[in-house]
Design a protein around this motif. Structure first.
Motif, PDB file in Angstrom:
ATOM      1  N   LYS A  59       0.850  -1.212   0.000  1.00  0.00           N
ATOM      2  CA  LYS A  59       0.000   0.000   0.000  1.00  0.00           C
ATOM      3  C   LYS A  59       0.882   1.257   0.000  1.00  0.00           C
ATOM      4  O   LYS A  59       0.658   2.190  -0.770  1.00  0.00           O
ATOM      5  N   CYS A  60       1.891   1.273   0.852  1.00  0.00           N
ATOM      6  CA  CYS A  60       2.781   2.430   0.949  1.00  0.00           C
ATOM      7  C   CYS A  60       3.535   2.654  -0.358  1.00  0.00           C
ATOM      8  O   CYS A  60       3.586   3.781  -0.880  1.00  0.00           O
ATOM      9  N   LEU A  61       4.122   1.591  -0.908  1.00  0.00           N
ATOM     10  CA  LEU A  61       4.911   1.724  -2.138  1.00  0.00           C
ATOM     11  C   LEU A  61       4.037   2.123  -3.334  1.00  0.00           C
ATOM     12  O   LEU A  61       4.479   2.840  -4.227  1.00  0.00           O
ATOM     13  N   THR A  81      17.033  -2.448   4.311  1.00  0.00           N
ATOM     14  CA  THR A  81      18.097  -2.750   5.283  1.00  0.00           C
ATOM     15  C   THR A  81      17.742  -3.952   6.140  1.00  0.00           C
ATOM     16  O   THR A  81      17.397  -5.005   5.631  1.00  0.00           O
ATOM     17  N   SER A  82      17.779  -3.782   7.419  1.00  0.00           N
ATOM     18  CA  SER A  82      17.809  -4.891   8.370  1.00  0.00           C
ATOM     19  C   SER A  82      16.739  -5.977   8.174  1.00  0.00           C
ATOM     20  O   SER A  82      17.066  -7.152   8.073  1.00  0.00           O
ATOM     21  N   ALA A  83      15.462  -5.604   8.119  1.00  0.00           N
ATOM     22  CA  ALA A  83      14.403  -6.619   8.083  1.00  0.00           C
ATOM     23  C   ALA A  83      14.480  -7.483   6.828  1.00  0.00           C
ATOM     24  O   ALA A  83      14.282  -8.694   6.878  1.00  0.00           O
ATOM     25  N   ALA A  84      14.788  -6.851   5.679  1.00  0.00           N
ATOM     26  CA  ALA A  84      14.848  -7.608   4.425  1.00  0.00           C
ATOM     27  C   ALA A  84      16.012  -8.596   4.420  1.00  0.00           C
ATOM     28  O   ALA A  84      15.943  -9.638   3.780  1.00  0.00           O
ATOM     29  N   ARG A  85      17.073  -8.252   5.145  1.00  0.00           N
ATOM     30  CA  ARG A  85      18.209  -9.182   5.246  1.00  0.00           C
ATOM     31  C   ARG A  85      17.844 -10.386   6.108  1.00  0.00           C
ATOM     32  O   ARG A  85      18.295 -11.485   5.873  1.00  0.00           O
ATOM     33  N   ASP A  86      17.012 -10.149   7.135  1.00  0.00           N
ATOM     34  CA  ASP A  86      16.735 -11.179   8.138  1.00  0.00           C
ATOM     35  C   ASP A  86      15.586 -12.116   7.757  1.00  0.00           C
ATOM     36  O   ASP A  86      15.498 -13.220   8.289  1.00  0.00           O
ATOM     37  N   ALA A  87      14.694 -11.656   6.893  1.00  0.00           N
ATOM     38  CA  ALA A  87      13.471 -12.423   6.634  1.00  0.00           C
ATOM     39  C   ALA A  87      13.696 -13.530   5.598  1.00  0.00           C
ATOM     40  O   ALA A  87      14.263 -13.287   4.532  1.00  0.00           O
ATOM     41  N   ARG A  88      13.200 -14.737   5.918  1.00  0.00           N
ATOM     42  CA  ARG A  88      13.317 -15.878   4.988  1.00  0.00           C
ATOM     43  C   ARG A  88      12.549 -15.626   3.699  1.00  0.00           C
ATOM     44  O   ARG A  88      12.938 -16.074   2.637  1.00  0.00           O
ATOM     45  N   ASN A  89      11.424 -14.905   3.828  1.00  0.00           N
ATOM     46  CA  ASN A  89      10.595 -14.640   2.643  1.00  0.00           C
ATOM     47  C   ASN A  89      10.833 -13.225   2.111  1.00  0.00           C
ATOM     48  O   ASN A  89       9.926 -12.573   1.576  1.00  0.00           O
ATOM     49  N   GLY A  90      12.066 -12.747   2.255  1.00  0.00           N
ATOM     50  CA  GLY A  90      12.424 -11.403   1.786  1.00  0.00           C
ATOM     51  C   GLY A  90      12.115 -11.154   0.325  1.00  0.00           C
ATOM     52  O   GLY A  90      11.862 -10.021  -0.086  1.00  0.00           O
ATOM     53  N   GLN A  91      12.103 -12.241  -0.471  1.00  0.00           N
ATOM     54  CA  GLN A  91      11.833 -12.075  -1.909  1.00  0.00           C
ATOM     55  C   GLN A  91      10.440 -11.497  -2.170  1.00  0.00           C
ATOM     56  O   GLN A  91      10.189 -10.916  -3.227  1.00  0.00           O
ATOM     57  N   GLU A  92       9.516 -11.665  -1.196  1.00  0.00           N
ATOM     58  CA  GLU A  92       8.158 -11.115  -1.358  1.00  0.00           C
ATOM     59  C   GLU A  92       8.206  -9.591  -1.506  1.00  0.00           C
ATOM     60  O   GLU A  92       7.438  -9.004  -2.272  1.00  0.00           O
ATOM     61  N   LEU A  93       9.088  -8.958  -0.748  1.00  0.00           N
ATOM     62  CA  LEU A  93       9.231  -7.504  -0.833  1.00  0.00           C
ATOM     63  C   LEU A  93       9.769  -7.105  -2.204  1.00  0.00           C
ATOM     64  O   LEU A  93       9.282  -6.154  -2.824  1.00  0.00           O
ATOM     65  N   PHE A  94      10.754  -7.862  -2.704  1.00  0.00           N
ATOM     66  CA  PHE A  94      11.338  -7.554  -4.006  1.00  0.00           C
ATOM     67  C   PHE A  94      10.309  -7.728  -5.124  1.00  0.00           C
ATOM     68  O   PHE A  94      10.307  -6.993  -6.105  1.00  0.00           O
ATOM     69  N   ARG A  95       9.422  -8.718  -4.933  1.00  0.00           N
ATOM     70  CA  ARG A  95       8.375  -8.960  -5.937  1.00  0.00           C
ATOM     71  C   ARG A  95       7.426  -7.753  -6.014  1.00  0.00           C
ATOM     72  O   ARG A  95       7.019  -7.330  -7.101  1.00  0.00           O
ATOM     73  N   GLY A  97       8.177  -4.681  -5.334  1.00  0.00           N
ATOM     74  CA  GLY A  97       8.938  -3.638  -6.034  1.00  0.00           C
ATOM     75  C   GLY A  97       8.931  -3.834  -7.537  1.00  0.00           C
ATOM     76  O   GLY A  97       8.704  -2.888  -8.304  1.00  0.00           O
ATOM     77  N   GLU A  98       9.153  -5.072  -7.969  1.00  0.00           N
ATOM     78  CA  GLU A  98       9.156  -5.389  -9.405  1.00  0.00           C
ATOM     79  C   GLU A  98       7.813  -5.044 -10.048  1.00  0.00           C
ATOM     80  O   GLU A  98       7.749  -4.441 -11.113  1.00  0.00           O
ATOM     81  N   GLU A  99       6.733  -5.446  -9.380  1.00  0.00           N
ATOM     82  CA  GLU A  99       5.391  -5.199  -9.915  1.00  0.00           C
ATOM     83  C   GLU A  99       5.102  -3.707 -10.067  1.00  0.00           C
ATOM     84  O   GLU A  99       4.391  -3.285 -10.969  1.00  0.00           O
ATOM     85  N   LEU A 100       5.669  -2.905  -9.154  1.00  0.00           N
ATOM     86  CA  LEU A 100       5.401  -1.468  -9.158  1.00  0.00           C
ATOM     87  C   LEU A 100       6.443  -0.667  -9.950  1.00  0.00           C
ATOM     88  O   LEU A 100       6.317   0.541 -10.105  1.00  0.00           O
TER      89      LEU A 100
END
Length: 304
Positions: A59-61, A81-95, A97-100
């Motif tokens: 929603k924010c992005l 930064t920190s949370a994206a490095r630590d999360a196992r499902n970090g790729q969800e955030l990148f997805r 970004g790609e869509e937007l």
């Protein structure tokens, strides 16, 4: 001249700076957007991004993208930064970004110090002082020592407002036992870097990110960038706010101090800042409204 959109996707807060400039720096800021997203919700416990956190991120992005498109920028880059490095499902955030159409990169550890430092010191009045930049995030705290454009030391500690609140704080007002454990943990983490910090004869602390700017906004009667940026927050006032946040409920912090989505983590964030000032024996800290997003913008403006 080039127009860029620089995003800082933190564990607690997402920021988007739209500015133009050239290799000599930022000339004009068109937009400086901020939203509390709490991306790091529960990551410390589960090791994964919570579905609700990813929904808030989307929603924010999406809202940031509308502003970016309106401004017709030449280049967009988001740093996570920190949370994206630590999360196992970090790729969800990148997805998302790609869509937007928002490219997201994780700041490599060796670049994080430089980007944070150059953002925090952008437009510094006295660059010849040896400065310790303190960036208290949701998941980690960056400590960077530099002088002029040279970085002398940089370290990331696993102490952040969200991380410590989830780990130690069971209720607010804060229980004495919870507080003792949180403060002992901060001290334990700081001890690992203190000998290195003390080697550099630090002249001043520059604090960036939402915790210090929120404290100054309370001090000056509301957020006004002209008043907040460059404000010197004395140690005794920091101590006052740590005590005040320890004895108030989250709701009181929201209504009395307009802390919004930061209300539940401000005690932990302020405790980190106070511990750093006390450890170095300084009488306070300079607060800057700049930070990673400015550093990311400068990186884009300086690259061909």
């Amino acid at each position: 001249m080039k127009k860029v959109a620089a995003l800082d996707l933190g564990t607690n807060t997402f920021l988007c700076l739209i500015a133009d400039g050239d290799e000599n720096g930022i000339r004009k800021v068109h937009r400086d957007l901020v939203q509390v997203v709490r991306l790091g919700q529960g990551v410390g416990q589960t090791g994964e991004f919570h579905p609700d956190a990813l929904a808030r991120a989307r929603k924010c992005l999406t809202e940031f993208k509308k502003e970016i498109d309106t401004e017709s920028v030449d280049q967009v880059l988001a740093m996570a930064t920190s949370a994206a490095r630590d999360a196992r499902n970090g790729q969800e955030l990148f997805r998302i970004g790609e869509e937007l159409g928002i490219p997201i990169e994780i700041i490599p550890g060796e670049d994080e110090a430089r980007i944070t430092y150059q953002g925090a010191t952008a437009g510094a009045k006295n660059p010849q002082l040896t400065s310790l930049v303190v960036d208290v995030g949701g998941g980690s705290t960056e400590l960077i020592v530099g002088k002029a454009s040279d970085i002398l030391f940089g370290e990331s500690l696993d102490i952040g407002g969200v991380r410590l609140t989830e780990k130690f704080i069971s209720a607010q007002p804060v229980k004495e036992d919870d507080r003792r454990r949180l403060e002992a943990y901060i001290q334990e983490q700081l001890k690992t870097v203190l000998p290195e910090l003390e080697k550099h004869n630090i002249d001043q602390i520059i604090a960036v990110a939402g915790t210090p700017t929120s404290l100054v906004a309370i001090e000056v009667g509301g957020f006004d960038e002209a008043k907040v940026d460059g404000y010197f927050l004395k140690k005794d006032r920091l101590h006052h706010w740590v005590e005040e946040f320890a004895r108030t409920t989250v709701e009181e912090k929201k209504t009395k101090y307009q802390l919004g989505g930061r209300a539940d983590i401000i005690f932990a964030g302020a405790s980190i800042l106070l511990a750093v000032v006390e450890a170095l024996g300084l009488d306070g800290m300079m607060v800057s409204t700049k930070g990673v997003r400015y550093g990311v913008a400068l990186e884009m403006l300086r690259s061909r």
